[in-house]
Design a protein around this motif. Structure first.
Motif, PDB file in Angstrom:
ATOM      1  N   ARG A 384       1.756 -17.993   4.389  1.00 16.67           N
ATOM      2  CA  ARG A 384       2.714 -16.834   4.402  1.00 16.67           C
ATOM      3  C   ARG A 384       3.121 -16.414   3.089  1.00 16.67           C
ATOM      4  NH1 ARG A 384       5.973 -16.802   9.394  1.00 16.67           N
ATOM      5  NH2 ARG A 384       6.739 -14.746   9.545  1.00 16.67           N
ATOM      6  N   ILE A 385       3.167 -17.184   2.076  1.00 14.95           N
ATOM      7  CA  ILE A 385       3.576 -16.418   0.670  1.00 14.95           C
ATOM      8  C   ILE A 385       2.515 -15.873   0.180  1.00 14.95           C
ATOM      9  CG2 ILE A 385       3.791 -17.280  -1.704  1.00 14.95           C
ATOM     10  CD1 ILE A 385       5.636 -19.395  -0.700  1.00 14.95           C
ATOM     11  N   SER A 386       1.366 -16.317   0.433  1.00 13.17           N
ATOM     12  CA  SER A 386       0.044 -15.513  -0.135  1.00 13.17           C
ATOM     13  C   SER A 386      -0.292 -14.348   0.770  1.00 13.17           C
ATOM     14  CB  SER A 386      -1.184 -16.531   0.474  1.00 13.17           C
ATOM     15  OG  SER A 386      -1.229 -17.881  -0.234  1.00 13.17           O
ATOM     16  N   GLN A 387       0.316 -14.012   1.438  1.00 12.84           N
ATOM     17  CA  GLN A 387       0.334 -12.537   2.290  1.00 12.84           C
ATOM     18  C   GLN A 387       1.328 -11.676   1.299  1.00 12.84           C
ATOM     19  OE1 GLN A 387       1.659 -12.882   6.146  1.00 12.84           O
ATOM     20  NE2 GLN A 387      -0.318 -14.348   6.714  1.00 12.84           N
ATOM     21  N   LYS A 388       1.954 -12.048   0.442  1.00  9.84           N
ATOM     22  CA  LYS A 388       2.825 -11.267  -0.367  1.00  9.84           C
ATOM     23  C   LYS A 388       2.335 -10.896  -1.729  1.00  9.84           C
ATOM     24  CE  LYS A 388       5.575 -11.597   3.095  1.00  9.84           C
ATOM     25  NZ  LYS A 388       5.798 -10.287   4.266  1.00  9.84           N
ATOM     26  N   TYR A 389       2.361  -9.416  -1.989  1.00  5.99           N
ATOM     27  CA  TYR A 389       2.118  -8.956  -3.420  1.00  5.99           C
ATOM     28  C   TYR A 389       3.212  -7.992  -3.597  1.00  5.99           C
ATOM     29  CZ  TYR A 389       0.386  -7.981  -7.967  1.00  5.99           C
ATOM     30  OH  TYR A 389      -0.066  -7.692  -9.209  1.00  5.99           O
ATOM     31  N   PHE A 390       4.163  -8.352  -3.974  1.00  7.24           N
ATOM     32  CA  PHE A 390       5.603  -7.197  -4.056  1.00  7.24           C
ATOM     33  C   PHE A 390       5.125  -5.972  -5.293  1.00  7.24           C
ATOM     34  CE2 PHE A 390       7.832 -11.219  -2.967  1.00  7.24           C
ATOM     35  CZ  PHE A 390       8.146 -10.673  -1.275  1.00  7.24           C
ATOM     36  N   PRO A 391       4.496  -6.343  -6.229  1.00  3.83           N
ATOM     37  CA  PRO A 391       4.356  -4.934  -6.989  1.00  3.83           C
ATOM     38  C   PRO A 391       3.591  -3.919  -6.191  1.00  3.83           C
ATOM     39  CG  PRO A 391       3.788  -6.988  -8.165  1.00  3.83           C
ATOM     40  CD  PRO A 391       4.097  -7.455  -6.801  1.00  3.83           C
ATOM     41  N   ASP A 392       2.963  -4.164  -5.202  1.00  2.00           N
ATOM     42  CA  ASP A 392       2.108  -3.306  -4.527  1.00  2.00           C
ATOM     43  C   ASP A 392       3.200  -2.165  -3.494  1.00  2.00           C
ATOM     44  OD1 ASP A 392      -0.458  -3.901  -5.139  1.00  2.00           O
ATOM     45  OD2 ASP A 392      -0.917  -5.019  -3.348  1.00  2.00           O
ATOM     46  N   HIS A 393       4.199  -2.557  -3.519  1.00  2.00           N
ATOM     47  CA  HIS A 393       5.150  -1.809  -2.852  1.00  2.00           C
ATOM     48  C   HIS A 393       6.030  -0.950  -3.546  1.00  2.00           C
ATOM     49  CE1 HIS A 393       4.878  -4.453   0.659  1.00  2.00           C
ATOM     50  NE2 HIS A 393       5.238  -5.432  -0.025  1.00  2.00           N
ATOM     51  N   VAL A 394       5.608  -0.748  -5.021  1.00  5.89           N
ATOM     52  CA  VAL A 394       6.352   0.018  -5.830  1.00  5.89           C
ATOM     53  C   VAL A 394       6.126   1.469  -5.653  1.00  5.89           C
ATOM     54  CG1 VAL A 394       6.899   0.676  -8.440  1.00  5.89           C
ATOM     55  CG2 VAL A 394       7.132  -1.808  -7.453  1.00  5.89           C
ATOM     56  N   PRO A 395       4.869   1.761  -5.693  1.00  7.12           N
ATOM     57  CA  PRO A 395       4.550   3.184  -5.401  1.00  7.12           C
ATOM     58  C   PRO A 395       5.066   3.761  -4.079  1.00  7.12           C
ATOM     59  CG  PRO A 395       2.415   2.097  -6.444  1.00  7.12           C
ATOM     60  CD  PRO A 395       3.553   0.897  -6.034  1.00  7.12           C
ATOM     61  N   ALA A 396       4.881   2.943  -3.128  1.00  8.80           N
ATOM     62  CA  ALA A 396       5.406   3.404  -1.776  1.00  8.80           C
ATOM     63  C   ALA A 396       6.860   3.544  -1.715  1.00  8.80           C
ATOM     64  CB  ALA A 396       5.031   2.291  -0.791  1.00  8.80           C
ATOM     65  N   THR A 397       7.659   2.655  -2.449  1.00  2.43           N
ATOM     66  CA  THR A 397       9.224   2.662  -2.681  1.00  2.43           C
ATOM     67  C   THR A 397       9.610   4.107  -3.230  1.00  2.43           C
ATOM     68  OG1 THR A 397       9.482   0.309  -2.837  1.00  2.43           O
ATOM     69  CG2 THR A 397      11.259   1.770  -3.799  1.00  2.43           C
ATOM     70  N   GLY A 467       5.306  12.618 -11.807  1.00  4.41           N
ATOM     71  CA  GLY A 467       5.040  11.862 -13.164  1.00  4.41           C
ATOM     72  C   GLY A 467       5.243  10.385 -12.776  1.00  4.41           C
ATOM     73  N   LEU A 468       6.104  10.130 -12.081  1.00  7.38           N
ATOM     74  CA  LEU A 468       6.701   8.513 -11.998  1.00  7.38           C
ATOM     75  C   LEU A 468       5.580   7.968 -11.047  1.00  7.38           C
ATOM     76  CD1 LEU A 468      10.691   9.010 -11.947  1.00  7.38           C
ATOM     77  CD2 LEU A 468       9.060   8.344 -13.946  1.00  7.38           C
ATOM     78  N   ILE A 469       5.351   8.507  -9.956  1.00 11.80           N
ATOM     79  CA  ILE A 469       4.510   7.983  -9.030  1.00 11.80           C
ATOM     80  C   ILE A 469       3.186   7.341  -9.507  1.00 11.80           C
ATOM     81  CG2 ILE A 469       3.326   7.935  -6.924  1.00 11.80           C
ATOM     82  CD1 ILE A 469       5.980   9.860  -5.829  1.00 11.80           C
ATOM     83  N   PRO A 470       2.328   8.162 -10.262  1.00  9.82           N
ATOM     84  CA  PRO A 470       1.150   7.901 -10.763  1.00  9.82           C
ATOM     85  C   PRO A 470       1.290   6.887 -11.771  1.00  9.82           C
ATOM     86  CG  PRO A 470       1.307  10.227 -10.679  1.00  9.82           C
ATOM     87  CD  PRO A 470       2.642   9.710 -10.342  1.00  9.82           C
ATOM     88  N   LYS A 471       2.490   6.813 -12.611  1.00 10.10           N
ATOM     89  CA  LYS A 471       2.683   5.845 -13.622  1.00 10.10           C
ATOM     90  C   LYS A 471       2.552   4.535 -12.891  1.00 10.10           C
ATOM     91  CE  LYS A 471       5.366   4.035 -17.641  1.00 10.10           C
ATOM     92  NZ  LYS A 471       6.442   4.143 -18.435  1.00 10.10           N
ATOM     93  N   SER A 472       3.411   4.600 -11.539  1.00  9.46           N
ATOM     94  CA  SER A 472       3.777   3.007 -10.898  1.00  9.46           C
ATOM     95  C   SER A 472       2.347   2.754 -10.448  1.00  9.46           C
ATOM     96  CB  SER A 472       4.811   3.338  -9.947  1.00  9.46           C
ATOM     97  OG  SER A 472       4.115   4.073  -8.858  1.00  9.46           O
ATOM     98  N   GLU A 473       1.527   3.444 -10.140  1.00 10.05           N
ATOM     99  CA  GLU A 473       0.226   3.241  -9.336  1.00 10.05           C
ATOM    100  C   GLU A 473      -0.595   2.547 -10.567  1.00 10.05           C
ATOM    101  OE1 GLU A 473      -1.290   6.796  -7.748  1.00 10.05           O
ATOM    102  OE2 GLU A 473      -0.078   6.451  -5.819  1.00 10.05           O
ATOM    103  N   ARG A 474      -0.647   3.009 -11.748  1.00  6.35           N
ATOM    104  CA  ARG A 474      -1.396   2.458 -12.889  1.00  6.35           C
ATOM    105  C   ARG A 474      -0.693   1.180 -13.236  1.00  6.35           C
ATOM    106  NH1 ARG A 474      -0.725   7.890 -14.725  1.00  6.35           N
ATOM    107  NH2 ARG A 474       0.877   7.126 -16.327  1.00  6.35           N
ATOM    108  N   ILE A 475       0.649   1.078 -13.063  1.00 10.11           N
ATOM    109  CA  ILE A 475       1.027  -0.244 -13.626  1.00 10.11           C
ATOM    110  C   ILE A 475       0.535  -1.248 -12.714  1.00 10.11           C
ATOM    111  CG2 ILE A 475       3.081  -1.602 -13.738  1.00 10.11           C
ATOM    112  CD1 ILE A 475       4.330   0.910 -14.752  1.00 10.11           C
ATOM    113  N   VAL A 476       0.563  -1.098 -11.485  1.00 14.26           N
ATOM    114  CA  VAL A 476       0.141  -1.949 -10.442  1.00 14.26           C
ATOM    115  C   VAL A 476      -1.356  -2.291 -10.599  1.00 14.26           C
ATOM    116  CG1 VAL A 476      -0.321  -2.280  -7.785  1.00 14.26           C
ATOM    117  CG2 VAL A 476       1.968  -1.151  -8.713  1.00 14.26           C
TER     118      VAL A 476
END
Length: 663
Positions: A384-397, A467-476
């Motif tokens: 259940r835990i292995s299915q999660k990678y929370f940083p992936d949700h930042v751009p979508a947020t 500008g913020l969304i591409p930066k979040s994608e680069r961070i991920v």
């Protein structure tokens, strides 16, 4: 498009400064001309013409009396007014056209600006949807707006929303868990050891304190065992009216005395939690978000989910310490279902879900202390835990935040901007009188210009997100292969204010938001290693001497600390415990010292060039775990003025001791 400079003319509507300059020039010209003509006619006329309150009346009287040449300043002022009104209307029309063109361009490039489409709204099956379950239907109905803002006024909306919110207060009162104020208790740290991030036994201790009845002694010397009906009654029993005075708390003597208080509390909540489990186990999770309300959208399910999640995890802790393995595991499963319910890409939804997951992890530590669960149960948790990678949700947020706010801001273009800003910041801007309050004599003059300025801020908000969304994608992307401590999470100074007022107010504080996503994920990574350590323990009846012993049977490779891209730090504790820790955002080994977590609930993100201890410690004490020691003032009852320790503490507080002073 180049980034606008802070406080530059680019945050204003196009040609707005030119319009302001010309209009102001005409009015100044008219005023100076009136002063010159007034001085030539009668020198004392200069006085009323200099006073703004008397100026228009004096000018009007002189014109009525046909004073020679006084039509010149009047014409200048009238020309300035006409130019202002016409120019403001043009600015508003131009800014609106630019906003529509910008949004059409974004859509043509593949951006989705409709929050409902981003959310993936689907038709809900009442028999399969969580929020159509009789247990939770009131929460879904409470999301219906009960009043609306139209032309700057509040009008009645759907009555079912108002009624559901009133019913909600009663229907879900059972879910609220009483809590001790965080400043009311302090526990002793064993041997000055580093404090772990999860301290579940202290959490259970706090709950028992909050539920414990008033222990004032009666005439017979016995304690009054009348249980309070709510938290307020409890606190009134043992907290002083003075918030700075320590409460007279009495420590518990054993776990049995804690369970004695908790058993009836959880027994009362058991039927409701079983019904809730039936609800959140459903296949569909379609919550009725009212996107048209923007930041005013009602999300009552979030606070409810937080309450019931706390209740489920506390109940799980209680069952573990009672050695009730199956009941504790069922509570864990319920907690994971609640953690995943009602989650959308709206930032507040994501952040509350992160908080629920962190609470859930505390159950794992307690279960390891007691070695209650089987290998199969630990595998279920790991999967259940292995299915999660929370940083992936930042751009979508960020995409959802742009869509949800942008569509609502656009719909408010015809409203008084001060009312819109007041809804965003009711604590300050909401208290200011709106411009439309003065509509009788001034609002019609500034209306179009203020709306043009507001629409420009909406356009700038779109550009800020570009500008913020591409930066979040680069961070991920960078987080997958590189050390997290090297990620650039800081937002440059003025970067958001450069894009106008709405960007400053609405765009999330990205540094803190990133921290919460990455911090929670780090805890999940540590939990996965901890689970494999527990599986090793079940097989060998002891924890390994090093993490290398887990390879390759339990894990394919040595587990890495994502903060440093180096192996996690691990040490075995006798007789059956261990410490696992990450080096934190500063990237250096501080021996497990966590820094000042009481000041910042998440990890400390150390700015470049500065060093703060910020290790994150996951500790399993095993059989060596003991009841926490509640610190009570040792000098209670003594005269504070006569206490030498109190003198020293007071002198420390006010900096009166020498730098090299040692107690």
């Amino acid at each position: 498009m180049p980034e606008p400079s802070p406080f530059s003319a680019e945050i204003m509507p196009d040609h707005a400064l030119l319009l302001l300059s010309v209009v102001m020039g005409l009015h100044i010209l008219g005023w100076i001309t009136a002063l010159v003509l007034g001085f030539r006619r009668r020198w004392w006329l200069v006085a009323p013409l200099l006073i703004p309150l008397f100026y228009p009346f004096t000018l009007l009287v002189l014109c009525i009396r046909r004073a020679k040449h006084f039509y010149i300043p009047v014409v200048a002022h009238l020309l300035g007014l006409v130019l202002w009104l016409g120019g403001s209307a043009y600015l508003r029309s131009s800014e609106w056209s630019d906003l529509m063109d910008l949004e059409k361009e974004l859509i043509a490039e593949g951006h989705v600006l409709d929050p409902a489409k981003l959310h993936g709204v689907q038709e809900a099956d009442p028999d399969a949807n969580i929020w159509d379950h009789p247990m939770l239907k009131t929460l879904a109905q409470a999301a219906t707006p009960g009043r609306k803002w139209v032309k700057g006024k509040i009008i009645a909306g759907a009555p079912e929303g108002e009624e559901a919110r009133e019913l909600m207060q009663v229907a879900y009162a059972w879910s609220r868990v009483p809590e001790i104020p965080p400043w009311a208790t302090e526990y002793e740290v064993k041997d000055n050891a580093p404090v772990p991030m999860h301290r579940p036994l202290e959490t259970l201790y706090d709950l028992a304190l909050a539920l414990r009845p008033d222990q004032e002694e009666t005439d017979e010397g016995t304690a009054d065992d009348t249980r309070p009906s709510d938290l307020d009654a409890t606190l009134n029993g043992y907290l002083s009216d003075d918030p700075f005075q320590e409460p007279p708390l009495v420590p518990f003597e054993s776990m049995e005395s804690i369970h004695e208080i908790l058993v009836p509390f959880f027994a009362k909540a058991e039927p409701k939690l079983e019904e809730l489990n039936d609800a959140v186990s459903r296949m569909q999770d379609v919550y009725p978000h009212h996107w048209s309300e923007g930041p005013g959208m009602l999300l009552p399910h979030l606070s409810f989910l937080e309450d019931v999640h706390i209740l489920a995890t506390r109940k799980g802790l209680h069952h573990v310490y009672n050695d009730e393995a199956e009941k504790a595991f069922q509570d864990l499963q319920l907690a994971t279902h609640i953690s995943e319910a009602g989650v959308s890409d709206i930032l507040i939804c994501r952040l509350t879900a992160l908080k629920r997951w962190q609470e859930t992890l505390s159950l794992l530590i307690v279960a390891q202390n007691h070695h209650l669960w089987s290998d199969e149960q630990w595998l279920w948790i790991h999967e259940r835990i292995s299915q999660k990678y929370f940083p992936d949700h930042v751009p979508a947020t960020l995409l959802m935040e742009r869509a949800a706010h942008g569509s609502w801001f656009r719909s408010q273009a015809d409203e008084d901007p001060t009312l819109t800003l007041g809804r965003l910041d009711p604590s300050f801007l909401g208290r200011l009188p709106p411009l439309s309050f003065w509509k009788v004599n001034i609002y019609w003059v500034v209306k179009d210009f203020m709306q043009a300025l507001y629409i420009k801020q909406v356009s700038l908000l779109h550009q800020a997100y570009l500008g913020l969304i591409p930066k979040s994608e680069r961070i991920v992307m960078d987080s997958v292969d590189g050390a997290w401590s090297g990620l650039d999470l800081e937002t440059p100074r003025h970067a958001l204010s450069s894009y106008g007022l709405l960007s400053t107010m609405v765009t999330p504080s990205l540094g803190k938001a990133y921290l919460k996503f990455f911090d929670t994920q780090l805890q999940l990574e540590m939990a996965k290693v901890s689970i494999q350590l527990e599986r090793y323990y079940l097989s060998h009846q002891s924890y390994p001497e090093s993490l290398e012993a887990l390879v390759p049977k339990w894990i394919p490779a040595l587990p890495m600390d994502p903060m440093s891209a180096q192996p996690f730090h691990y040490r075995r504790l006798e007789p059956d415990g261990f410490e696992l820790y990450s080096v934190g955002w500063n990237g250096s080994d501080d021996g497990g010292l966590p820094g000042h977590q009481e000041e910042q609930p998440f990890f400390n993100y150390a700015p470049k060039g500065k060093h703060h201890p910020d290790d994150m410690l996951w500790r399993v004490d095993g059989s060596s775990e003991t009841l926490p020691i509640l610190l009570i003032d040792a000098n209670e009852g003594e005269d504070d003025a006569s206490s030498p320790m109190m003198d020293i503490e007071m002198m420390k507080r006010y900096g009166l001791l020498p730098m090299d002073f040692e107690e």
